[in-house]
Design a protein around this motif. Structure first.
Motif, PDB file in Angstrom:
ATOM      1  N   ILE A 309       0.835  -1.204   0.000  1.00  0.00           N
ATOM      2  CA  ILE A 309       0.000   0.000   0.000  1.00  0.00           C
ATOM      3  C   ILE A 309       0.869   1.253   0.000  1.00  0.00           C
ATOM      4  CG2 ILE A 309      -1.636   1.350   1.362  1.00  0.00           C
ATOM      5  CD1 ILE A 309      -2.875  -1.086  -0.039  1.00  0.00           C
ATOM      6  N   ALA A 310       1.871   1.291   0.877  1.00  0.00           N
ATOM      7  CA  ALA A 310       2.714   2.479   0.999  1.00  0.00           C
ATOM      8  C   ALA A 310       3.458   2.768  -0.292  1.00  0.00           C
ATOM      9  CB  ALA A 310       3.712   2.292   2.143  1.00  0.00           C
ATOM     10  N   TYR A 311       4.021   1.727  -0.906  1.00  0.00           N
ATOM     11  CA  TYR A 311       4.809   1.922  -2.133  1.00  0.00           C
ATOM     12  C   TYR A 311       3.947   2.435  -3.279  1.00  0.00           C
ATOM     13  CZ  TYR A 311       7.305   0.825  -6.428  1.00  0.00           C
ATOM     14  OH  TYR A 311       7.873   0.902  -7.671  1.00  0.00           O
ATOM     15  N   HIS A 312       2.829   1.786  -3.517  1.00  0.00           N
ATOM     16  CA  HIS A 312       2.010   2.170  -4.668  1.00  0.00           C
ATOM     17  C   HIS A 312       1.357   3.537  -4.472  1.00  0.00           C
ATOM     18  CE1 HIS A 312       2.476  -1.342  -7.224  1.00  0.00           C
ATOM     19  NE2 HIS A 312       2.510  -2.062  -6.124  1.00  0.00           N
ATOM     20  N   ALA A 313       0.982   3.859  -3.238  1.00  0.00           N
ATOM     21  CA  ALA A 313       0.422   5.193  -2.994  1.00  0.00           C
ATOM     22  C   ALA A 313       1.497   6.263  -3.151  1.00  0.00           C
ATOM     23  CB  ALA A 313      -0.193   5.254  -1.595  1.00  0.00           C
ATOM     24  N   ALA A 314       2.697   5.990  -2.649  1.00  0.00           N
ATOM     25  CA  ALA A 314       3.789   6.961  -2.772  1.00  0.00           C
ATOM     26  C   ALA A 314       4.164   7.176  -4.237  1.00  0.00           C
ATOM     27  CB  ALA A 314       4.999   6.490  -1.978  1.00  0.00           C
ATOM     28  N   THR A 315       4.165   6.084  -5.009  1.00  0.00           N
ATOM     29  CA  THR A 315       4.461   6.199  -6.434  1.00  0.00           C
ATOM     30  C   THR A 315       3.407   7.053  -7.140  1.00  0.00           C
ATOM     31  OG1 THR A 315       5.546   4.031  -6.436  1.00  0.00           O
ATOM     32  CG2 THR A 315       4.822   4.888  -8.560  1.00  0.00           C
ATOM     33  N   ALA A 316       2.151   6.813  -6.798  1.00  0.00           N
ATOM     34  CA  ALA A 316       1.061   7.580  -7.412  1.00  0.00           C
ATOM     35  C   ALA A 316       1.114   9.054  -7.034  1.00  0.00           C
ATOM     36  CB  ALA A 316      -0.282   6.980  -7.014  1.00  0.00           C
ATOM     37  N   HIS A 317       1.559   9.348  -5.810  1.00  0.00           N
ATOM     38  CA  HIS A 317       1.568  10.727  -5.313  1.00  0.00           C
ATOM     39  C   HIS A 317       2.899  11.438  -5.563  1.00  0.00           C
ATOM     40  CE1 HIS A 317      -1.631   9.222  -2.247  1.00  0.00           C
ATOM     41  NE2 HIS A 317      -2.188   9.560  -3.396  1.00  0.00           N
ATOM     42  N   GLY A 318       3.873  10.711  -6.097  1.00  0.00           N
ATOM     43  CA  GLY A 318       5.178  11.322  -6.327  1.00  0.00           C
ATOM     44  C   GLY A 318       5.961  11.564  -5.062  1.00  0.00           C
ATOM     45  N   ASN A 319       5.723  10.766  -4.037  1.00  0.00           N
ATOM     46  CA  ASN A 319       6.425  10.919  -2.765  1.00  0.00           C
ATOM     47  C   ASN A 319       7.669  10.034  -2.715  1.00  0.00           C
ATOM     48  OD1 ASN A 319       3.204  10.942  -1.178  1.00  0.00           O
ATOM     49  ND2 ASN A 319       4.435  12.698  -1.795  1.00  0.00           N
ATOM     50  N   GLY A 320       8.514  10.300  -1.751  1.00  0.00           N
ATOM     51  CA  GLY A 320       9.713   9.497  -1.566  1.00  0.00           C
ATOM     52  C   GLY A 320      10.886  10.009  -2.382  1.00  0.00           C
ATOM     53  N   THR A 321      12.015   9.316  -2.227  1.00  0.00           N
ATOM     54  CA  THR A 321      13.252   9.694  -2.910  1.00  0.00           C
ATOM     55  C   THR A 321      13.750   8.526  -3.738  1.00  0.00           C
ATOM     56  OG1 THR A 321      13.863  11.164  -1.080  1.00  0.00           O
ATOM     57  CG2 THR A 321      15.616  10.520  -2.604  1.00  0.00           C
ATOM     58  N   GLU A 322      13.894   8.734  -5.026  1.00  0.00           N
ATOM     59  CA  GLU A 322      14.378   7.661  -5.889  1.00  0.00           C
ATOM     60  C   GLU A 322      15.909   7.645  -5.899  1.00  0.00           C
ATOM     61  OE1 GLU A 322      12.634   8.377  -9.710  1.00  0.00           O
ATOM     62  OE2 GLU A 322      10.836   7.202  -9.215  1.00  0.00           O
ATOM     63  N   PHE A 323      16.493   6.462  -5.880  1.00  0.00           N
ATOM     64  CA  PHE A 323      17.946   6.361  -6.015  1.00  0.00           C
ATOM     65  C   PHE A 323      18.313   5.048  -6.700  1.00  0.00           C
ATOM     66  CE2 PHE A 323      16.894   4.244  -2.145  1.00  0.00           C
ATOM     67  CZ  PHE A 323      17.892   3.324  -1.858  1.00  0.00           C
ATOM     68  N   ASP A 324      19.469   5.060  -7.326  1.00  0.00           N
ATOM     69  CA  ASP A 324      19.903   3.930  -8.141  1.00  0.00           C
ATOM     70  C   ASP A 324      20.699   2.968  -7.264  1.00  0.00           C
ATOM     71  OD1 ASP A 324      20.452   2.261 -10.216  1.00  0.00           O
ATOM     72  OD2 ASP A 324      21.826   3.607 -11.257  1.00  0.00           O
ATOM     73  N   LEU A 325      19.977   2.198  -6.450  1.00  0.00           N
ATOM     74  CA  LEU A 325      20.619   1.301  -5.486  1.00  0.00           C
ATOM     75  C   LEU A 325      21.545   0.296  -6.162  1.00  0.00           C
ATOM     76  CD1 LEU A 325      20.747   0.202  -2.518  1.00  0.00           C
ATOM     77  CD2 LEU A 325      18.843  -1.305  -3.151  1.00  0.00           C
ATOM     78  N   LEU A 326      21.094  -0.274  -7.253  1.00  0.00           N
ATOM     79  CA  LEU A 326      21.846  -1.348  -7.905  1.00  0.00           C
ATOM     80  C   LEU A 326      22.811  -0.849  -8.983  1.00  0.00           C
ATOM     81  CD1 LEU A 326      19.019  -4.018  -8.316  1.00  0.00           C
ATOM     82  CD2 LEU A 326      20.601  -3.703  -6.411  1.00  0.00           C
ATOM     83  N   GLY A 327      22.821   0.440  -9.235  1.00  0.00           N
ATOM     84  CA  GLY A 327      23.701   0.968 -10.265  1.00  0.00           C
ATOM     85  C   GLY A 327      23.297   0.568 -11.659  1.00  0.00           C
ATOM     86  N   LEU A 328      22.019   0.303 -11.843  1.00  0.00           N
ATOM     87  CA  LEU A 328      21.562  -0.154 -13.156  1.00  0.00           C
ATOM     88  C   LEU A 328      21.436   0.987 -14.155  1.00  0.00           C
ATOM     89  CD1 LEU A 328      18.831  -2.721 -12.054  1.00  0.00           C
ATOM     90  CD2 LEU A 328      21.204  -3.163 -12.718  1.00  0.00           C
ATOM     91  N   GLY A 329      21.471   2.205 -13.653  1.00  0.00           N
ATOM     92  CA  GLY A 329      21.384   3.344 -14.554  1.00  0.00           C
ATOM     93  C   GLY A 329      22.736   3.777 -15.080  1.00  0.00           C
ATOM     94  N   GLU A 330      23.808   3.220 -14.546  1.00  0.00           N
ATOM     95  CA  GLU A 330      25.160   3.576 -14.959  1.00  0.00           C
ATOM     96  C   GLU A 330      25.836   2.365 -15.591  1.00  0.00           C
ATOM     97  OE1 GLU A 330      26.447   6.512 -14.776  1.00  0.00           O
ATOM     98  OE2 GLU A 330      24.810   7.468 -13.669  1.00  0.00           O
ATOM     99  N   PRO A 331      26.739   2.564 -16.554  1.00  0.00           N
ATOM    100  CA  PRO A 331      27.489   1.434 -17.102  1.00  0.00           C
ATOM    101  C   PRO A 331      28.271   0.741 -16.001  1.00  0.00           C
ATOM    102  CG  PRO A 331      27.817   3.418 -18.427  1.00  0.00           C
ATOM    103  CD  PRO A 331      27.094   3.830 -17.182  1.00  0.00           C
ATOM    104  N   ARG A 332      28.255  -0.557 -16.015  1.00  0.00           N
ATOM    105  CA  ARG A 332      28.973  -1.314 -14.991  1.00  0.00           C
ATOM    106  C   ARG A 332      30.451  -1.383 -15.341  1.00  0.00           C
ATOM    107  NH1 ARG A 332      24.919  -6.450 -13.824  1.00  0.00           N
ATOM    108  NH2 ARG A 332      22.990  -5.272 -14.011  1.00  0.00           N
TER     109      ARG A 332
END
Length: 335
Positions: A309-332
Motif C-alpha cells: 500500500i505504501a509503495y504504490h500510494a507513494a508512487t502515485a503521489h510522487g512521494n519518496g526519494t528515488e535512487f539507483d541502489l543497484l547501479g543499473l542506470g550507470e554502465p557497470r
C-alpha cells in the motif's frame, strides 16, 4: 530501475488505514487459502545488549495483487533510557516478486505500527459487538495510537479509557485524542471493562484478569512478542472465544505462549485462526458469544501487505526519494 526510499513520514502519509486494513485482511485470507509463503520469524538474540533482531520475510498473492519483502526489526528495551532511541526500529525491503528488484526501502517502524493497528481492526470487526462504542487501552506507548486510529475505523468509538504506569504518556495520549473522543485515564480494570480492549504492554506477569472484563468485551492482545511475555491471565484465555494469527508464532512468543507451554491451555482452547474467520471457514462473533480474544504476534504477510500500500500510494503521489541502489542506470565497470 530505481529504488524508492520512503521515510517514516512517507509511510505515515501513504499507508492510510482505509487502505491498510483491507490489505491486511487480504493477507490473512491469502495465508489461510495457501497463496502466501511465510517462513518462520528468525531471531538473533543479543543478551549482552538486552535486545534482539528479527527477520521477517514473506510473499503473498492476494488475487488482485501480489507482493514480497522482508522486514528487519529489533526490540531493545533499554534504548529509550540509555541511548535516546526507540525500543523498536525496523527497515522494510519491498521487492518485485517476478524479478526480485528492490522496489522500495522504507521505514519499518511506522509500517509496523500501521499493520499492527490494522490487524487489531480486522479482528475487532469480526469479533467485537457491532455497536461497540467504548475502547480501553492498556499501555500508552506509540503502538496505542494506531490501535485507536484503526479500531475507530471499524467501530463507532466515542469513549476511550487509557491506563499506563507513566503519567506523562497518559497525558500525551489524552492530549492527542481529546478533540475526537471522550478520553480519560483509569485503572486497568476500567479500561478492561470497555466494549473493546487493546493491550499493548511488554509485561511478563498478567495484568488483566477475568473479573476485569466486561460481559462481552473483545480483547486485542497485542503486547506479547517474545517468550515469557503475558498480559492476560490463563482464566481469560480459557473463558474466551480465542482467535490467533498463527499457531507457531502464538504458541512460541504470543499471548498464549506461557499458558500453552505450561499446559494451562491446549489447542482445544483455540477457536480459530483469524484467517479462517476472514474467509468464512469459522464464524466471527455470534449472539451467544461473551468475551473474545485475538492473540496477535504480527505476521510478515501483514508487513508486506502494508508495504504494498505504501509503495504504490507513494508512487502515485510522487512521494519518496528515488535512487539507483543497484547501479543499473550507470554502465557497470569491468571486473
Amino acid at each position: 530501475m530505481e529504488t524508492l526510499l520512503l521515510s517514516s513520514e512517507d509511510v505515515r502519509e501513504n499507508a492510510t488505514m482505509d487502505d491498510v486494513i483491507p490489505a491486511v485482511r487480504d493477507a490473512f485470507a491469502a495465508y489461510e487459502r495457501g497463496t502466501a509463503l511465510m517462513p518462520p520469524k528468525s531471531y538473533v538474540d543479543l543478551d549482552q545488549y538486552n535486545g534482539d533482531f528479527r527477520a521477517m520475510p514473506a510473499y503473498l498473492d492476494a488475487g488482485d495483487w501480489e507482493a514480497a519483502g522482508i522486514k528487519w526489526v529489533n526490540v531493545h528495551p533499554d534504548n529509550p533510557t540509555d541511548h535516546d532511541l526507540p525500543t523498536v526500529m525496523g527497515t522494510m525491503i519491498y521487492s518485485d516478486p517476478e524479478t526480485a528488484l528492490p522496489l522500495s526501502i522504507m521505514d519499518g517502524t511506522e509500517l509496523t505500527m500501521k499493520r499492527t493497528g490494522a490487524a487489531a481492526a480486522v479482528a475487532t470487526d469480526e469479533l467485537a459487538v457491532e455497536d461497540a462504542s467504548t475502547l480501553g487501552i492498556v499501555g500508552a506507548g506509540i503502538q496505542s495510537y494506531t490501535q485507536v486510529e484503526a479500531i475507530a475505523a471499524v467501530r463507532p468509538i466515542r469513549e476511550i479509557v487509557v491506563s499506563d504506569l507513566d503519567d506523562d504518556r497518559v497525558r500525551r495520549f489524552i492530549d492527542h485524542f481529546d478533540d475526537r473522543f471522550d478520553v480519560r485515564s483509569g485503572a486497568v480494570a476500567d479500561a478492561a471493562s470497555c466494549d473493546v480492549l487493546s493491550t499493548v504492554t511488554p509485561v511478563r506477569e498478567p495484568i488483566v484478569d477475568l473479573d476485569d472484563l466486561g460481559e462481552h468485551t473483545h480483547v486485542n492482545a497485542m503486547g506479547a512478542d517474545a517468550e515469557g511475555k503475558q498480559e492476560l491471565t490463563a482464566d481469560v484465555i480459557r473463558e474466551a472465544k480465542l482467535a490467533i494469527d498463527d499457531h507457531a508464532q502464538t504458541t512460541h512468543s504470543g499471548e498464549i505462549n506461557v499458558p500453552y507451554t505450561t499446559g494451562a491451555i491446549t489447542d482445544d482452547d483455540i477457536y480459530a485462526d483469524i484467517g479462517e474467520i476472514v474467509v468464512g471457514a469459522a464464524e466471527g462473533r455470534t449472539s451467544d458469544d461473551g468475551i473474545t480474544v485475538f492473540d496477535s504476534t504480527g505476521l510478515a504477510i501483514q508487513d508486506v501487505a502494508t508495504a504494498h500500500i505504501a509503495y504504490h500510494a507513494a508512487t502515485a503521489h510522487g512521494n519518496g526519494t528515488e535512487f539507483d541502489l543497484l547501479g543499473l542506470g550507470e554502465p557497470r565497470s569491468a571486473r
